[in-house]
Scaffold this motif. Structure first.
Motif, PDB file in Angstrom:
ATOM      1  N   LYS A  43       0.763  -1.186  -0.130  1.00  0.00           N
ATOM      2  CA  LYS A  43       0.014   0.017   0.025  1.00  0.00           C
ATOM      3  C   LYS A  43       0.831   1.264  -0.121  1.00  0.00           C
ATOM      4  CE  LYS A  43      -2.562   3.426   1.227  1.00  0.00           C
ATOM      5  NZ  LYS A  43      -2.131   4.676   1.138  1.00  0.00           N
ATOM      6  N   ALA A  44       0.942   1.923  -1.118  1.00  0.00           N
ATOM      7  CA  ALA A  44       1.923   2.910  -1.302  1.00  0.00           C
ATOM      8  C   ALA A  44       1.180   4.172  -1.040  1.00  0.00           C
ATOM      9  CB  ALA A  44       2.474   2.989  -2.934  1.00  0.00           C
ATOM     10  N   ASN A  45       1.924   5.381  -1.012  1.00  0.00           N
ATOM     11  CA  ASN A  45       1.150   6.712  -1.007  1.00  0.00           C
ATOM     12  C   ASN A  45       1.185   7.129  -2.349  1.00  0.00           C
ATOM     13  OD1 ASN A  45       0.876   9.422  -0.944  1.00  0.00           O
ATOM     14  ND2 ASN A  45       1.496   9.515   1.138  1.00  0.00           N
ATOM     15  N   LEU A  46       0.008   7.330  -2.977  1.00  0.00           N
ATOM     16  CA  LEU A  46      -0.094   7.654  -4.448  1.00  0.00           C
ATOM     17  C   LEU A  46      -1.081   8.903  -4.447  1.00  0.00           C
ATOM     18  CD1 LEU A  46      -0.128   4.480  -6.229  1.00  0.00           C
ATOM     19  CD2 LEU A  46       1.828   5.707  -5.664  1.00  0.00           C
ATOM     20  N   VAL A  47      -0.956   9.713  -3.498  1.00  0.00           N
ATOM     21  CA  VAL A  47      -2.041  10.780  -3.369  1.00  0.00           C
ATOM     22  C   VAL A  47      -2.424  11.515  -4.597  1.00  0.00           C
ATOM     23  CG1 VAL A  47      -0.328  12.636  -2.954  1.00  0.00           C
ATOM     24  CG2 VAL A  47      -2.536  12.860  -1.910  1.00  0.00           C
ATOM     25  N   SER A  48      -1.805  11.765  -5.663  1.00  0.00           N
ATOM     26  CA  SER A  48      -2.091  12.282  -6.843  1.00  0.00           C
ATOM     27  C   SER A  48      -1.135  11.714  -8.039  1.00  0.00           C
ATOM     28  CB  SER A  48      -2.271  13.746  -6.695  1.00  0.00           C
ATOM     29  OG  SER A  48      -2.797  14.374  -7.688  1.00  0.00           O
ATOM     30  N   ALA A  49      -1.476  12.472  -9.180  1.00  0.00           N
ATOM     31  CA  ALA A  49      -0.876  12.090 -10.422  1.00  0.00           C
ATOM     32  C   ALA A  49       0.387  13.230 -10.275  1.00  0.00           C
ATOM     33  CB  ALA A  49      -1.557  12.226 -11.735  1.00  0.00           C
ATOM     34  N   MET A  50       1.458  12.972  -9.642  1.00  0.00           N
ATOM     35  CA  MET A  50       2.615  13.716  -9.501  1.00  0.00           C
ATOM     36  C   MET A  50       3.957  12.865  -9.687  1.00  0.00           C
ATOM     37  SD  MET A  50       1.062  15.984  -5.816  1.00  0.00           S
ATOM     38  CE  MET A  50       2.469  17.472  -6.601  1.00  0.00           C
ATOM     39  N   LYS A  51       4.907  13.617 -10.299  1.00  0.00           N
ATOM     40  CA  LYS A  51       6.045  13.087 -10.671  1.00  0.00           C
ATOM     41  C   LYS A  51       6.746  12.634  -9.290  1.00  0.00           C
ATOM     42  CE  LYS A  51       6.362  15.195 -14.990  1.00  0.00           C
ATOM     43  NZ  LYS A  51       7.052  16.105 -16.172  1.00  0.00           N
ATOM     44  N   PRO A  52       7.729  11.735  -9.545  1.00  0.00           N
ATOM     45  CA  PRO A  52       8.457  11.236  -8.234  1.00  0.00           C
ATOM     46  C   PRO A  52       9.159  12.378  -7.845  1.00  0.00           C
ATOM     47  CG  PRO A  52       8.586   9.644 -10.178  1.00  0.00           C
ATOM     48  CD  PRO A  52       8.021  10.924 -10.697  1.00  0.00           C
ATOM     49  N   GLU A  53       9.859  13.346  -8.596  1.00  0.00           N
ATOM     50  CA  GLU A  53      10.567  14.446  -8.038  1.00  0.00           C
ATOM     51  C   GLU A  53       9.823  15.507  -7.180  1.00  0.00           C
ATOM     52  OE1 GLU A  53      10.212  15.158 -12.681  1.00  0.00           O
ATOM     53  OE2 GLU A  53      10.518  13.441 -11.149  1.00  0.00           O
ATOM     54  N   THR A  54       8.677  15.448  -7.393  1.00  0.00           N
ATOM     55  CA  THR A  54       7.943  16.327  -6.313  1.00  0.00           C
ATOM     56  C   THR A  54       8.158  15.826  -4.823  1.00  0.00           C
ATOM     57  OG1 THR A  54       5.888  15.300  -6.640  1.00  0.00           O
ATOM     58  CG2 THR A  54       6.337  17.035  -8.347  1.00  0.00           C
ATOM     59  N   ALA A  55       8.246  14.667  -4.619  1.00  0.00           N
ATOM     60  CA  ALA A  55       8.389  14.344  -3.373  1.00  0.00           C
ATOM     61  C   ALA A  55       6.831  13.872  -2.741  1.00  0.00           C
ATOM     62  CB  ALA A  55       9.138  14.830  -2.426  1.00  0.00           C
ATOM     63  N   ALA A  56       5.948  13.917  -3.452  1.00  0.00           N
ATOM     64  CA  ALA A  56       4.488  13.769  -2.880  1.00  0.00           C
ATOM     65  C   ALA A  56       4.089  12.334  -2.900  1.00  0.00           C
ATOM     66  CB  ALA A  56       3.511  14.442  -3.729  1.00  0.00           C
ATOM     67  N   THR A  57       4.744  11.329  -3.477  1.00  0.00           N
ATOM     68  CA  THR A  57       4.395  10.151  -3.360  1.00  0.00           C
ATOM     69  C   THR A  57       5.492   9.172  -3.187  1.00  0.00           C
ATOM     70  OG1 THR A  57       4.875   9.788  -5.917  1.00  0.00           O
ATOM     71  CG2 THR A  57       2.734  10.471  -5.474  1.00  0.00           C
ATOM     72  N   THR A  58       5.431   7.851  -2.624  1.00  0.00           N
ATOM     73  CA  THR A  58       6.571   6.866  -2.548  1.00  0.00           C
ATOM     74  C   THR A  58       7.243   6.626  -3.639  1.00  0.00           C
ATOM     75  OG1 THR A  58       4.859   5.749  -0.934  1.00  0.00           O
ATOM     76  CG2 THR A  58       7.025   4.744  -1.425  1.00  0.00           C
ATOM     77  N   HIS A  59       8.465   6.928  -3.617  1.00  0.00           N
ATOM     78  CA  HIS A  59       9.123   6.758  -5.083  1.00  0.00           C
ATOM     79  C   HIS A  59       9.272   5.338  -5.407  1.00  0.00           C
ATOM     80  CE1 HIS A  59      12.473   7.457  -7.780  1.00  0.00           C
ATOM     81  NE2 HIS A  59      12.392   8.903  -7.309  1.00  0.00           N
ATOM     82  N   PRO A  60       9.082   5.583  -6.796  1.00  0.00           N
ATOM     83  CA  PRO A  60       8.988   4.309  -7.627  1.00  0.00           C
ATOM     84  C   PRO A  60      10.298   3.305  -7.389  1.00  0.00           C
ATOM     85  CG  PRO A  60       9.352   5.994  -9.102  1.00  0.00           C
ATOM     86  CD  PRO A  60       9.071   6.707  -7.710  1.00  0.00           C
ATOM     87  N   ALA A  61      11.286   3.913  -7.280  1.00  0.00           N
ATOM     88  CA  ALA A  61      12.496   3.013  -7.157  1.00  0.00           C
ATOM     89  C   ALA A  61      12.712   2.209  -5.868  1.00  0.00           C
ATOM     90  CB  ALA A  61      14.014   3.944  -7.173  1.00  0.00           C
ATOM     91  N   LEU A  62      12.123   2.819  -4.944  1.00  0.00           N
ATOM     92  CA  LEU A  62      11.950   1.880  -3.553  1.00  0.00           C
ATOM     93  C   LEU A  62      10.880   0.890  -3.472  1.00  0.00           C
ATOM     94  CD1 LEU A  62      12.448   4.876  -0.890  1.00  0.00           C
ATOM     95  CD2 LEU A  62      13.834   2.827  -1.284  1.00  0.00           C
ATOM     96  N   LEU A  63       9.762   1.261  -4.273  1.00  0.00           N
ATOM     97  CA  LEU A  63       8.527   0.282  -4.470  1.00  0.00           C
ATOM     98  C   LEU A  63       9.054  -0.898  -5.618  1.00  0.00           C
ATOM     99  CD1 LEU A  63       5.675   2.922  -4.955  1.00  0.00           C
ATOM    100  CD2 LEU A  63       6.046   1.330  -2.867  1.00  0.00           C
TER     101      LEU A  63
END
Length: 382
Positions: A43-63
């Protein structure tokens, strides 16, 4: 045994992510509990359609790194979330693409496409005896909650505990703000969600955190840390320490303290790694003030009146920076209390109706809604 681990992870390079995950989870047995064929939901944090560099979501590299480690052990991995929007294929596919989650598929996992919703009856709950949730979590033998460390308008801190609010379907989230307008009740509801779903692990992406006007319009801030544990509240106490935030101004931690779920200070938590090495003293925080902690000092009606006055004087509110508002109307559509109207292409807040849920601040695409703390609260919390 340590209750929380914190390890260094300076960037999102694949090899660094894999190494940091192994080290962070090792004190709790790592992934030795994973059996071939086991279905695991991340269960990631994908609060909105925002690019990884905005730091708004769990980074895809870690997932992707965690997915790869689980798949190597024979697990069937699904990554998902319910952002603050419609919970359907069109919305989620865009979120998956923009947030970089196609990397999860390349790592051997899949992205959730089960959009069924269910209702739960939970008599043991502190607050939320019934609630709706996204059914894809039912398909899992185990859940791993993988969040992002961010400032937050309503909860002050968005980290381990807050992440499970994403189990509530997107379009119904505002209803829960209206149903539980008091921050402590709202926090209790989120605690109930964690108790109900019981994630096996909580992991916090604090490699690059978000400070300022979080959880979506803040500023990325390098921290270089990855945290893990099995207790979301103790993890959050360490996270609060990292950003110099008094844990008792965080509603979820205040509620957890009321329920006897956390110690009095982060120093009492047995930790693998040194949190002091990652503390950012000048981290730009959001603090709602100490109205949550107000204790009446006068008996009877006078004390009650004093408490009401203090809470009103200290409570934060959303405030529009008109020069940044484009009049898109998203805040008005999201507001559960219907306290916002668009007039002359600008948002106008009716503070008599406003319940201080900060949905407008969280989802404003331009970051025009800010958290405003009144002068008395700023003075008290210096």
């Amino acid at each position: 045994m340590p209750e929380v681990s914190i390890v260094r992870c300076e960037d999102y390079l694949r090899e660094h992510c894999l190494k940091a995950l192994e080290e962070a989870l090792a004190p709790f047995g790592g992934l030795d509990w994973v059996q071939p064929g086991m279905k695991i939901a991340i269960k990631a944090n994908l609060v909105s359609a925002m690019k990884p560099e905005t730091a708004a979501t769990t980074h895809p590299a870690l997932l992707a790194a965690l997915t790869r480690q689980l798949v190597e052990r024979g697990a069937l991995v699904t990554v998902g979330d319910s952002p603050g929007n419609l919970f359907n294929a069109a919305v989620l596919n865009r979120v998956y693409t923009v947030t970089g989650l196609r990397a999860v598929e390349e790592a051997g996992g899949k992205l959730n496409h089960n959009f069924e919703q269910k209702s739960a009856v939970y008599p043991e709950a502190h607050v939320a005896k019934t609630f709706n949730y996204t059914a894809w979590l039912d398909d899992a033998d185990a859940i791993i909650s993988f969040c992002k460390l961010k400032s937050h308008g309503m909860m002050c801190l968005s980290a381990a505990t807050k992440n499970l609010f994403g189990a509530v379907p997107g379009v119904t989230k505002p209803e829960y703000h209206f149903r539980f307008p008091d921050p402590l009740d709202f926090a209790g509801m989120i605690i109930d969600l964690n108790d109900y779903f019981k994630p096996h692990y909580y992991i916090v992406d604090a490699v690059i955190a978000m400070e300022g006007n979080g959880p979506t319009a803040g500023t990325p801030r390098q921290m270089g840390a990855l945290l893990a544990g099995t207790n979301c509240h103790k993890l959050d106490m360490i996270c609060a320490k990292l950003i110099g935030l008094d844990p008792m101004v965080v509603p979820t931690l205040r509620a957890a303290a009321n329920y006897g779920l956390v110690p009095e200070s982060a120093e009492e938590i047995e930790t693998y790694g040194n949190p002091d090495a990652f503390v950012i003293p000048d981290f730009e925080r959001i603090e709602r003030g100490r109205g949550l902690q107000f204790e009446t000092v006068l008996p009877g009606k006078a004390g009650v009146l004093l408490g009401k006055i203090a809470k009103k004087a200290l409570r934060s509110s959303p405030k529009l920076k008109k020069s940044e508002c484009v009049g898109c109307g998203l805040c008005a559509n999201m507001c559960p209390a219907k306290a916002i109207a668009i007039r002359e292409k600008k948002a106008n807040i009716d503070y008599q109706k406003c319940i201080r849920c900060f949905c407008c601040q969280e989802f404003c695409p331009k970051g025009a809604m800010k958290v405003h703390r009144p002068l008395p609260a700023r003075i008290i919390n210096r």
